[in-house]
Write an enzyme that holds these catalytic residues in place. Structure first.
Site, PDB file in Angstrom:
ATOM      1  N   ARG A 131       0.819   9.271  -0.110  1.00 11.35           N
ATOM      2  CA  ARG A 131      -0.143  10.367  -0.040  1.00 11.35           C
ATOM      3  C   ARG A 131      -0.290  10.932   1.365  1.00 11.35           C
ATOM      4  O   ARG A 131      -0.855  12.013   1.529  1.00 11.35           O
ATOM      5  CB  ARG A 131      -1.495   9.885  -0.555  1.00 11.35           C
ATOM      6  CG  ARG A 131      -1.481   9.561  -2.051  1.00 11.35           C
ATOM      7  CD  ARG A 131      -2.670   8.722  -2.463  1.00 11.35           C
ATOM      8  NE  ARG A 131      -2.574   8.327  -3.862  1.00 11.35           N
ATOM      9  CZ  ARG A 131      -3.114   7.218  -4.369  1.00 11.35           C
ATOM     10  NH1 ARG A 131      -3.800   6.397  -3.597  1.00 11.35           N
ATOM     11  NH2 ARG A 131      -2.970   6.929  -5.650  1.00 11.35           N
ATOM     12  N   TYR A 191       0.822  -1.218   0.000  1.00 11.99           N
ATOM     13  CA  TYR A 191       0.000   0.000   0.000  1.00 11.99           C
ATOM     14  C   TYR A 191       0.857   1.269   0.000  1.00 11.99           C
ATOM     15  O   TYR A 191       0.545   2.252   0.649  1.00 11.99           O
ATOM     16  CB  TYR A 191      -0.947   0.008   1.204  1.00 11.99           C
ATOM     17  CG  TYR A 191      -1.855  -1.199   1.255  1.00 11.99           C
ATOM     18  CD1 TYR A 191      -2.910  -1.324   0.349  1.00 11.99           C
ATOM     19  CD2 TYR A 191      -1.646  -2.214   2.178  1.00 11.99           C
ATOM     20  CE1 TYR A 191      -3.741  -2.437   0.382  1.00 11.99           C
ATOM     21  CE2 TYR A 191      -2.471  -3.337   2.210  1.00 11.99           C
ATOM     22  CZ  TYR A 191      -3.507  -3.445   1.310  1.00 11.99           C
ATOM     23  OH  TYR A 191      -4.328  -4.545   1.328  1.00 11.99           O
ATOM     24  N   TRP A 192       1.941   1.231  -0.783  1.00  9.10           N
ATOM     25  CA  TRP A 192       2.860   2.366  -0.807  1.00  9.10           C
ATOM     26  C   TRP A 192       2.253   3.603  -1.470  1.00  9.10           C
ATOM     27  O   TRP A 192       2.683   4.720  -1.219  1.00  9.10           O
ATOM     28  CB  TRP A 192       4.171   1.986  -1.499  1.00  9.10           C
ATOM     29  CG  TRP A 192       3.999   1.214  -2.766  1.00  9.10           C
ATOM     30  CD1 TRP A 192       4.086  -0.134  -2.923  1.00  9.10           C
ATOM     31  CD2 TRP A 192       3.678   1.720  -4.056  1.00  9.10           C
ATOM     32  NE1 TRP A 192       3.834  -0.486  -4.232  1.00  9.10           N
ATOM     33  CE2 TRP A 192       3.582   0.635  -4.956  1.00  9.10           C
ATOM     34  CE3 TRP A 192       3.463   3.013  -4.556  1.00  9.10           C
ATOM     35  CZ2 TRP A 192       3.273   0.787  -6.296  1.00  9.10           C
ATOM     36  CZ3 TRP A 192       3.152   3.162  -5.910  1.00  9.10           C
ATOM     37  CH2 TRP A 192       3.069   2.042  -6.753  1.00  9.10           C
ATOM     38  N   ASP A 193       1.222   3.424  -2.327  1.00  6.83           N
ATOM     39  CA  ASP A 193       0.617   4.601  -2.962  1.00  6.83           C
ATOM     40  C   ASP A 193      -0.111   5.454  -1.927  1.00  6.83           C
ATOM     41  O   ASP A 193       0.069   6.684  -1.867  1.00  6.83           O
ATOM     42  CB  ASP A 193      -0.310   4.206  -4.115  1.00  6.83           C
ATOM     43  CG  ASP A 193      -1.288   3.101  -3.755  1.00  6.83           C
ATOM     44  OD1 ASP A 193      -1.192   2.535  -2.648  1.00  6.83           O
ATOM     45  OD2 ASP A 193      -2.162   2.805  -4.597  1.00  6.83           O
ATOM     46  N   ASP A 194      -0.907   4.806  -1.063  1.00  7.86           N
ATOM     47  CA  ASP A 194      -1.561   5.557   0.003  1.00  7.86           C
ATOM     48  C   ASP A 194      -0.544   6.076   1.017  1.00  7.86           C
ATOM     49  O   ASP A 194      -0.719   7.155   1.588  1.00  7.86           O
ATOM     50  CB  ASP A 194      -2.599   4.684   0.713  1.00  7.86           C
ATOM     51  CG  ASP A 194      -3.880   4.542  -0.093  1.00  7.86           C
ATOM     52  OD1 ASP A 194      -4.108   5.374  -0.994  1.00  7.86           O
ATOM     53  OD2 ASP A 194      -4.646   3.603   0.168  1.00  7.86           O
TER      54      ASP A 194
END
Length: 230
Positions: free
Chosen positions: A47, A41-44
């Site tokens: 952010r 979950y590196w995208d969240d």
């Protein structure tokens, strides 16, 4: 990035939203983030304000990435219907012949973008949201000849951490109302845009105008920058 919302393959913008699907970062930033990079979950994670640190991304108007998977994945195809409609660019662009220096300078970009927004015709939301004619059809007609439109939402209309006024307008226009860490997809300081006539050119050979969904203009005028990449 749907085909009905974008049109100019050589246009580049700044955004506060980290896209996640396709991106690049420089060595300096990787060296900062690599020691604490998450396993999933590196995208969240990118952010989150403590990791983003008010940094921006540079994005093209027309996407260069496309989500082709419909099964599995971390999001369980949560946005499958909208992602399948994303317009993938097919037009070759010689970026080395395009001057993008103004995009990299925060203050210069903001002044230019704000000028374009404030020059747009303010369109009362009630004029199209209460009409019997579909809202998108009205805005297509209004921007067909290249004129820009601005629709303003109430930046204080917050409930449970979400701006219900923006989300109401976004759903009416077919935009994503999804937000991450307080930032709507593709947003720049709360501004989300679309090009209702897509890549269709007018009689003068130019693209149709843009629709800017914005917070109050005074809010945008108060933003200050160090004139550098940030």
């Amino acid at each position: 990035g749907q085909s009905t919302h974008v049109g100019n393959a050589s246009r580049v913008l700044r955004s506060d939203f980290f896209p996640g699907l396709g991106w690049m970062m420089n060595k300096r930033l990787w060296q900062e983030l690599e020691p604490k990079w998450p396993d999933a979950y590196w995208d969240d994670w990118m952010r989150n304000p403590e990791n983003r640190l008010d940094r921006i991304t540079i994005r093209p108007e027309i996407s260069r990435t496309f989500h082709f998977g419909e099964e599995g994945g971390a999001s369980v195809n949560q946005f499958g219907a909208s992602q399948s409609a994303i317009h993938l660019n097919t037009e070759p662009i010689k970026w080395d012949t395009i001057n993008v220096s103004s995009i990299l300078q925060a203050q210069r970009y903001h002044v230019s973008y704000l000028t374009q927004i404030t020059s747009a015709k303010l369109y009362p939301r009630g004029s199209f949201m209460s009409s019997s004619i579909p809202s998108f059809t009205i805005l297509q007609k209004e921007t067909r000849d290249g004129g820009d439109i601005r629709v303003e939402y109430d930046s204080k209309a917050i409930y449970n951490g979400k701006n219900y006024d923006f989300e109401d307008i976004a759903r009416t226009l077919g935009l994503s109302d999804n937000e991450k860490a307080g930032v709507y997809r593709t947003a720049y300081h709360g501004v989300v845009e679309l090009r209702p006539n897509g890549s269709r050119l007018g009689p003068d050979g130019k693209f149709g105008g843009l629709v800017f969904v914005t917070p109050p203009i005074d809010q945008l005028r108060k933003i200050k920058f160090l004139d550098s990449i940030n």
